[in-house]
Scaffold this motif. Sequence first.
Motif, PDB file in Angstrom:
ATOM      1  N   ARG A   1       0.813  -1.305  -0.073  1.00  0.00           N
ATOM      2  CA  ARG A   1      -0.062   0.030  -0.045  1.00  0.00           C
ATOM      3  C   ARG A   1       0.969   1.214   0.062  1.00  0.00           C
ATOM      4  O   ARG A   1       0.655   2.123  -0.682  1.00  0.00           O
ATOM      5  CB  ARG A   1      -0.849  -0.036   1.401  1.00  0.00           C
ATOM      6  CG  ARG A   1      -1.842  -1.006   1.073  1.00  0.00           C
ATOM      7  CD  ARG A   1      -2.681  -0.713   2.189  1.00  0.00           C
ATOM      8  NE  ARG A   1      -3.560  -1.920   2.789  1.00  0.00           N
ATOM      9  CZ  ARG A   1      -4.510  -2.265   2.131  1.00  0.00           C
ATOM     10  NH1 ARG A   1      -4.705  -2.053   1.111  1.00  0.00           N
ATOM     11  NH2 ARG A   1      -4.982  -3.427   2.301  1.00  0.00           N
TER      12      ARG A   1
ATOM     13  N   ASP B   1      -4.012   4.920  -5.680  1.00  0.00           N
ATOM     14  CA  ASP B   1      -4.840   5.680  -5.205  1.00  0.00           C
ATOM     15  C   ASP B   1      -5.705   6.182  -6.396  1.00  0.00           C
ATOM     16  O   ASP B   1      -7.117   6.434  -6.118  1.00  0.00           O
ATOM     17  CB  ASP B   1      -4.488   7.174  -4.414  1.00  0.00           C
ATOM     18  CG  ASP B   1      -3.801   6.447  -3.182  1.00  0.00           C
ATOM     19  OD1 ASP B   1      -4.289   5.511  -2.588  1.00  0.00           O
ATOM     20  OD2 ASP B   1      -2.888   7.344  -2.952  1.00  0.00           O
ATOM     21  N   LYS B   2      -5.100   6.329  -7.501  1.00  0.00           N
ATOM     22  CA  LYS B   2      -6.103   6.806  -8.597  1.00  0.00           C
ATOM     23  C   LYS B   2      -5.290   6.352  -9.784  1.00  0.00           C
ATOM     24  O   LYS B   2      -4.192   6.027 -10.068  1.00  0.00           O
ATOM     25  CB  LYS B   2      -6.011   8.162  -8.958  1.00  0.00           C
ATOM     26  CG  LYS B   2      -5.041   9.235  -8.903  1.00  0.00           C
ATOM     27  CD  LYS B   2      -5.191  10.533  -9.089  1.00  0.00           C
ATOM     28  CE  LYS B   2      -3.670  11.269  -8.796  1.00  0.00           C
ATOM     29  NZ  LYS B   2      -3.827  12.768  -8.801  1.00  0.00           N
TER      30      LYS B   2
END
Length: 150
Positions: free
Chosen positions: A48, A74-75
């Motif tokens: 992560r 995240d995107k």
Amino acid sequence: MLTALALTLAVPMTGCSQDASEVESVQMIPVTITAKDQTHRFNVEVARTDAEQDQGLMFRTSLPADGGMLFPFDKPRIGSFWMKNTLIPLDIIFIRADGSIDRIAENAIPESLEPVVSGGEVSAVLELAGGTAARLGIDETAKVTWKDGK
């Protein structure tokens, strides 16, 4: 002072030699790949943080047949990986936001500095033991799903 020096030198060495089974803080999640009429399940580590993603599967000498590592973003973005300090061949699966596969880089060459890049923007990357995609018939028509309990 000698103790501090010894600890400083020992910490990086232990990090390099640990297998996933020895690391207690690693979160494992199930990942499913549906290819044609078959479903394949894997139990993978999740990278992560930036530090976890930078480390990836470096220095590993083996990977379970049903193991791997998931890199969620995240995107969506262009995914780019390299194999520096990665000692085993990997299949690198670039996954779009809808779970479809953008690209599979099969048997990425250990310790190569050549970038392995997605074909478009992806939301995650899944690394499996080299040869897994071919062995199981996983191609760009497959769908990848997981439940992230973060």
